[in-house]
Enzyme design. Structure first.
Site, short mmCIF file in Angstrom:
data_model
loop_
_atom_site.label_atom_id
_atom_site.label_comp_id
_atom_site.label_asym_id
_atom_site.label_seq_id
_atom_site.Cartn_x
_atom_site.Cartn_y
_atom_site.Cartn_z
N LYS A 35 -1.74 30.18 145.04
CA LYS A 35 -0.46 30.59 144.47
C LYS A 35 -0.17 29.92 143.13
CE LYS A 35 2.37 27.17 146.93
NZ LYS A 35 2.73 26.44 145.72
N THR A 36 -0.53 28.62 143.00
CA THR A 36 -0.29 27.93 141.74
C THR A 36 -1.12 28.54 140.63
OG1 THR A 36 0.19 25.88 142.94
CG2 THR A 36 -0.28 25.69 140.59
N GLU A 221 7.34 28.44 145.70
CA GLU A 221 7.83 28.15 147.05
C GLU A 221 9.20 28.81 147.31
OE1 GLU A 221 5.84 26.91 149.02
OE2 GLU A 221 4.62 25.33 148.13
#
Length: 721
Positions: A35-36, A221
């Site tokens: 995701k990052t 997040e």
């Protein structure tokens, strides 16, 4: 234009998310799915391909560590400075906006940010001022109540009077707390978000300016956002469809601290023109670990649905160990870690994860006994340590005399002969005349009603702070910090402490001077803050960051909540018992049980190569002994993914538990496979297996009421049927 560096390392789903046209997007990113990487490459794509200016991009994270990591990756990817990018935590970004527009936010230019411990100190003083017994009105409960209201966007004035005495009193405390903070120019963490939301909501021109400025808003997040955070994001992106969020409903585990899983579901209705991209390829865990995690989380009803997979192979089966008790559980885990180390593994690649902090004691004892280095993750950070907070409080008070929290912290640290009676009088004047503690002290000195000793001590304290303000005015930041530490006699205070604690605190104060020397001050900051203001704010925000620092090679112990975002080659998920995990409170509450299941999913997906699941047949915890059932989550894993670990004739109950007149039974002569037996606690059952001899003899029985259990025959007291 060469876009190869931006997209060449991405899989198909990641590439789809990064290169999609500008619109509202929800990236449903499974554990370990990169995701990052998607966030970083999306921002790089918008700058290099879509031509957006860096200052028009906002990216919000939950930790300073995550924000720094994003900046570093973007700089490396584009080979440009990320200085103009607005990347930071929710607290950091909202603080920046409030500094810029303090007047519009109805704050003094010198407002101070309180971390949670300073906020707690203010609440304790407030309760004393209101003559409320803190045993009946626990300060931490009050703190939780106030922050919970702010997280929902609720001011004291919004709340209706309640007939319930407890709620009525809490409302009065909340009102008094708001008045105190306004008077002293104090802002807590929850206030940063709420005040910034009100700033934009109540100033249409300002809101429009930032809506136009931030062409793209990114959130990491997203499943962990609370009500006020999402409301703030919606204000910034209203009707723009420019909100890009990355989250995972299956990893929403912070409902107890205000996170709203509903935000990730409501996103779809709030942004009807949205696009959803699922990231399901996992780059962390083996196929077997992922299959087990998928099976467990599939039992939750309210989820958007995805299934993690990997092309790295199945790996080893999950190992399941049924311990006799919590001591046996700890012994097993430490022995497996020792084996891992002997075979060349790193200690830091192993993690012991538990549901409750109280579970760590047994593991710590065993690790210390074997001389194995370990760390309990989440210990006090540098800026959280008492000696550091004392020095910072002096700096804050020197910088802003009306900072009540700092005044309260250091007025008698070190002890300077100012009694509780004098302090109570100061508080009383502050309450009646709506003054700061500093101003109230000056008023009290002018009345000449104090004893000569008390008046002299208070005058010396005020003069000390005034002199420090003058003496440090032209000094470098590190020299200011050094002089304050010396003049306030904090070094002398800690020299009096016994053993190594005092020396350690002195070393920490010396490190504070070094931290000030190395502090990276942006003289051209848009908020116009001086170096000391920025350093003090940095300290407050760092103290509120939940991430821990890296340390030496050692075994990692932590709660499953603390493990979120981390990964280890070998993970021991211990205490897998109903009543412990899932917790007893959640068993009869569907929504809480589903969050516990998500927590289990998070814990399992921390493991890269090997996952051990452990439970105890009896456990002494919180001073009580219980005989729990294995966790219901274990039953949700297909049996073909698990191998049970057997340790033959090697572990026994602690000698202290045995009776001198025990007669050890030979199972081969008294019991047979298939024989029916009765246990006074577990009821009737059937013997399935026999193993061991002498003191280690044990029997496996399938009880009709509680399922399969291994019992030590020396203690089981079984009777034949």
């Amino acid at each position: 234009m060469d876009i190869t560096p931006i997209i060449e390392s991405l899989n198909d789903a990641q590439r789809s998310a990064v290169t999609a046209p500008s619109q509202a997007m929800l990236i449903l990113a499974g554990a370990g799915s990169g995701k990052t990487r998607v966030l970083v490459h999306r921002i790089a794509w918008q700058i290099q391909v879509e031509g957006l200016q860096a200052h028009s991009i906002l990216a919000v994270t939950f930790t300073n560590k995550a924000a720094k990591e994003m900046r570093h990756r973007i700089e490396h990817l584009l080979n440009v400075s990320s200085q103009n990018l607005w990347i930071g935590t929710f607290h950091g970004i909202t603080h920046r906006l409030l500094r810029r527009h303090a007047k519009a936010a109805k704050l003094p230019d010198t407002f101070q940010v309180m971390d949670s411990s300073d906020q707690l100190r203010v609440i304790k003083r407030l309760l004393n001022t209101l003559n409320l017994d803190d045993t009946k009105w626990p300060p931490r409960e009050v703190q939780w109540f106030i922050n919970a209201q702010k997280d929902e966007g609720i001011r004291a004035r919004h709340m209706l009077e309640s007939a319930d005495y407890h709620q009525k009193q809490m409302l009065q405390i909340y009102r008094a707390y708001e008045e105190l903070c306004e008077r002293s120019g104090l802002v807590d963490f929850a206030e940063l978000l709420l005040r910034c939301h009100e700033l934009l909501r109540d100033n249409p021109d300002l809101l429009e300016f930032y809506q136009q400025r931030f062409k793209q808003v990114h959130v990491d997040e997203f499943q962990d956002t609370n009500t006020i955070q999402y409301a703030w994001l919606r204000l910034l992106t209203h009707d723009k469809d420019n909100l890009f969020v990355v989250g995972d409903d299956d990893q929403s585990i912070y409902g107890w601290r205000g996170a709203k899983i509903e935000n990730i579901y409501n996103f779809q209705s709030h942004y009807p023109n949205h696009l959803i991209v699922k990231l399901e390829q996992n780059y962390r865990s083996t196929g077997t670990i992922l299959k087990a995690a998928n099976h467990i989380i599939a039992n939750n009803n309210d989820r958007m649905g995805k299934e993690l997979w990997t092309d790295a192979g199945d790996g080893e089966p999950l190992s399941l160990y049924a311990a006799f008790n919590e001591q046996d559980e700890a012994f097993f885990v430490i022995e497996r870690i020792k084996t891992w180390i002997k075979e060349g593994g790193m200690r830091s690649d192993t993690a012991i994860l538990y549901r409750s902090n109280a579970q760590s004691r047994q593991f710590e004892e065993k690790l210390m006994a074997t001389g194995t280095p370990y760390r309990v993750y989440g210990g006090l950070r540098f800026f959280d340590r008492a000696e550091i907070k004392n020095a910072l409080a002096y700096l804050r008070l020197m910088n802003n005399h009306d900072d009540d929290a700092s005044f309260e912290r250091v007025i008698n640290t070190p002890t300077r002969g100012i009694g509780t009676k004098a302090i109570d009088e100061i508080r009383n004047i502050a309450r009646i005349e709506s003054k700061s503690l500093w101003s109230s002290t000056m008023s009290l000195l002018n009345t000449h009603t104090l004893t000569a000793r008390a008046a002299n001590s208070l005058s010396n304290f005020l003069n000390l702070i005034k002199e420090l303000s003058v003496q440090t005015e032209s000094l470098e930041l590190s020299e200011k910090v050094k002089l304050v530490i010396e003049k306030t006699k904090l070094i002398e205070l800690y020299q009096k402490e016994k053993m190594d604690k005092g020396e350690e605190k002195i070393e920490n104060l010396e490190e504070l001077v070094n931290a000030a020397k190395l502090f990276d001050f942006d003289r051209d900051n848009e908020e116009g803050m001086n170096e000391l203001d920025m350093f003090l704010t940095h300290a407050s925000l760092e103290a509120g960051d939940s991430q821990s620092d890296d340390t030496e090679d050692c075994v990692q112990l932590m709660t499953i909540h603390s493990a979120k975002g981390l990964e280890f080659k070998v993970v021991f998920l211990v205490g897998m018992e109903d009543g412990l995990f899932p917790s007893q409170q959640s068993i009869d509450d569907i929504s809480r049980l589903e969050e516990e299941r998500r927590l289990c999913y998070v814990g399992m997906t921390r493991a890269m190569q090997q996952l051990y699941l452990c439970y105890a047949e009896s456990r002494r915890l919180y001073g009580r002994e219980s005989y729990p059932r294995p966790s219901r989550f274990l039953k949700e894993i297909p049996t073909e993914l698990i191998q049970e670990v057997r340790i033959r004739a090697s572990i026994s109950k602690p000698i202290a538990n045995s009776q001198t007149n025990n007669k050890f039974v030979n199972p081969s002569s008294l019991y047979k496979l298939g024989q029916r037996v009765r246990h006074e606690k577990f009821g009737e059952g059937v013997v399935l297996q026999l193993e061991g001899s002498g003191a280690q003899e044990r029997v496996q029985v399938n009880f009709s009421e509680v399922g399969i259990k291994w019992l030590m025959l020396a203690y089981a007291k079984l009777s034949n049927l």
